[in-house]
Design an enzyme around this catalytic site. Structure first.
Site, PDB file in Angstrom:
ATOM      1  N   ASN A  69       1.580   2.980  -2.603  1.00  0.00           N
ATOM      2  CA  ASN A  69       0.851   3.869  -3.525  1.00  0.00           C
ATOM      3  C   ASN A  69      -0.391   4.429  -2.853  1.00  0.00           C
ATOM      4  O   ASN A  69      -0.722   5.605  -3.041  1.00  0.00           O
ATOM      5  CB  ASN A  69       0.488   3.135  -4.819  1.00  0.00           C
ATOM      6  CG  ASN A  69       1.605   3.187  -5.850  1.00  0.00           C
ATOM      7  OD1 ASN A  69       1.831   4.210  -6.475  1.00  0.00           O
ATOM      8  ND2 ASN A  69       2.310   2.096  -6.003  1.00  0.00           N
ATOM      9  N   GLY A  73       0.784  -1.234   0.000  1.00  0.00           N
ATOM     10  CA  GLY A  73       0.000   0.000   0.000  1.00  0.00           C
ATOM     11  C   GLY A  73       0.809   1.273   0.000  1.00  0.00           C
ATOM     12  O   GLY A  73       0.311   2.321   0.423  1.00  0.00           O
ATOM     13  N   HIS A  95       1.319   0.005 -13.464  1.00  0.00           N
ATOM     14  CA  HIS A  95       2.047  -1.222 -13.784  1.00  0.00           C
ATOM     15  C   HIS A  95       3.544  -0.907 -13.758  1.00  0.00           C
ATOM     16  O   HIS A  95       3.963   0.092 -14.354  1.00  0.00           O
ATOM     17  CB  HIS A  95       1.624  -1.734 -15.165  1.00  0.00           C
ATOM     18  CG  HIS A  95       2.299  -2.987 -15.571  1.00  0.00           C
ATOM     19  ND1 HIS A  95       1.957  -4.227 -15.052  1.00  0.00           N
ATOM     20  CD2 HIS A  95       3.335  -3.220 -16.418  1.00  0.00           C
ATOM     21  CE1 HIS A  95       2.736  -5.150 -15.575  1.00  0.00           C
ATOM     22  NE2 HIS A  95       3.590  -4.573 -16.408  1.00  0.00           N
ATOM     23  N   ARG A 125     -14.218 -16.525 -10.659  1.00  0.00           N
ATOM     24  CA  ARG A 125     -13.736 -15.151 -10.796  1.00  0.00           C
ATOM     25  C   ARG A 125     -14.909 -14.182 -10.892  1.00  0.00           C
ATOM     26  O   ARG A 125     -14.903 -13.102 -10.307  1.00  0.00           O
ATOM     27  CB  ARG A 125     -12.875 -15.022 -12.071  1.00  0.00           C
ATOM     28  CG  ARG A 125     -11.421 -14.793 -11.837  1.00  0.00           C
ATOM     29  CD  ARG A 125     -10.660 -14.716 -13.141  1.00  0.00           C
ATOM     30  NE  ARG A 125      -9.471 -15.533 -13.068  1.00  0.00           N
ATOM     31  CZ  ARG A 125      -8.357 -15.149 -12.468  1.00  0.00           C
ATOM     32  NH1 ARG A 125      -8.277 -13.958 -11.933  1.00  0.00           N
ATOM     33  NH2 ARG A 125      -7.320 -15.939 -12.418  1.00  0.00           N
ATOM     34  N   MET A 170      -3.703  -7.604  -7.200  1.00  0.00           N
ATOM     35  CA  MET A 170      -3.112  -8.709  -7.957  1.00  0.00           C
ATOM     36  C   MET A 170      -4.127  -9.730  -8.458  1.00  0.00           C
ATOM     37  O   MET A 170      -3.873 -10.927  -8.431  1.00  0.00           O
ATOM     38  CB  MET A 170      -2.023  -9.374  -7.120  1.00  0.00           C
ATOM     39  CG  MET A 170      -0.902  -8.445  -6.714  1.00  0.00           C
ATOM     40  SD  MET A 170      -0.190  -7.559  -8.117  1.00  0.00           S
ATOM     41  CE  MET A 170       0.720  -8.867  -8.875  1.00  0.00           C
ATOM     42  N   ARG A 171      -5.273  -9.282  -8.895  1.00  0.00           N
ATOM     43  CA  ARG A 171      -6.249 -10.190  -9.499  1.00  0.00           C
ATOM     44  C   ARG A 171      -6.615  -9.698 -10.899  1.00  0.00           C
ATOM     45  O   ARG A 171      -6.903  -8.497 -11.081  1.00  0.00           O
ATOM     46  CB  ARG A 171      -7.532 -10.293  -8.651  1.00  0.00           C
ATOM     47  CG  ARG A 171      -7.331 -10.843  -7.268  1.00  0.00           C
ATOM     48  CD  ARG A 171      -6.735 -12.222  -7.249  1.00  0.00           C
ATOM     49  NE  ARG A 171      -7.597 -13.244  -7.868  1.00  0.00           N
ATOM     50  CZ  ARG A 171      -7.209 -14.509  -8.051  1.00  0.00           C
ATOM     51  NH1 ARG A 171      -5.984 -14.871  -7.728  1.00  0.00           N
ATOM     52  NH2 ARG A 171      -8.015 -15.400  -8.602  1.00  0.00           N
TER      53      ARG A 171
END
Ligand SMILES: Nc1nc2c(c(=O)[nH]1)N[C@@H](CN(C=O)c1ccc(C(=O)N[C@@H](CCC(=O)O)C(=O)O)cc1)CN2
Ligand SMILES: NCC(=O)N[C@@H]1O[C@H](COP(=O)([O-])[O-])[C@@H](O)[C@H]1O
Length: 216
Positions: free
Chosen positions: A15, A13, A111, A67, A92-93
């Site tokens: 960011n 975290g 990214h 999902r 991360m999904r």
């Protein structure tokens, strides 16, 4: 009425912390982090949010049969909090087409590579293994194509002899903390949008790689 950010994360975290600090310092004026949502119960980003008095939720992807089911629960939680902009900050999904369509144009990601180079994971090691001389990060709109959405802003750093993935990640992360809040500021100001699959700033299509952030 403040501009509402909902931030999704899976890890440390830093960011998120950059957004919290930018809202606090008014570098991101009239904007608030309304909520932080993680798929990982042990994400330190949840602690950061709680320390800042920000609402949190954890939706564990392992508890869902598919999902699509996970993404539906995630969407419902985001919409419960209300978001003008959904920010992926080390989330991360891989998100399903239905989720992306629901937020298209107000869903962004950062990214840790100079896209279109190195979509996916392990970006810094791949740059080192390829013998690249520079690395960086890209803020982009999220589309169904993993890390394929139109870039908004990029920051570059040189790769030094002796760099490894960890030293590279540390220097790239520092740039991320500057360019990510800047992209959100452009959005909150109504200057940035996604039009016909292109990133548009001040009514002009951005270059293929987005705006190159130059810090003197
Ligand atoms: N539909 C999209 N979903 C996501 C995007 C996107 O552009 N389109 N960006 C990613 C962020 N990301 C890199 O920036 C990324 C995140 C996760 C993965 C990945 O392979 N995830 C695996 C699980 C990995 C793990 O749990 O450690 C998975 O989902 O099976 C690749 C790239 C966010 N989503
Ligand atoms: N594919 C997505 C991805 O790798 N994102 C990367 O995760 C890190 C999160 O750091 P943080 O938790 O300290 O903000 C950041 O470096 C971000 O670019």
């Amino acid at each position: 009425m403040p501009y509402k950010l909902v931030i999704l994360l899976s890890g440390s975290g830093s960011n998120l912390q950059a957004f919290i600090d930018a809202c606090e310092s008014k570098a991101l004026p009239n904007t608030e982090v309304s909520a932080v949502i993680s798929n990982k119960t042990d994400a330190f980003g949840l602690i950061r949010a709680q320390q800042a008095g920000i609402a949190t939720a954890c939706i564990n992807h392992k508890e869902f049969a598919s999902r699509e089911d996970f993404d539906c629960a995630l969407k419902n939680k985001i919409d419960e909090f209300g978001a003008d902009l959904v920010i992926l900050a080390g989330f991360m999904r891989i998100l399903t087409p239905g989720f992306v369509r629901h937020y298209l144009g107000r869903l962004i990601n950062i990214h840790p590579s100079l896209l279109p180079k190195y979509p996916g994971l392990h970006t810094h090691q791949r740059a080192l293994d390829a013998g690249d001389t520079e690395a960086g990060a890209t803020v982009h709109f999220v589309t169904e194509e993993l890390d394929g959405g139109p870039p908004i802003i990029q920051a570059k750093i040189p790769i030094f002899d002796g760099d490894d993935a960890a030293t590279l990640a540390e220097r790239v992360l520092s740039k991320e903390h500057t360019i990510y809040p800047l992209a959100a500021k452009w959005f909150a100001e109504g200057r940035l949008s996604l039009q016909n699959s292109k990133a548009v700033l001040d009514d002009k299509n951005l270059p293929e790689s987005g705006v190159l952030f130059q810090q003197n």
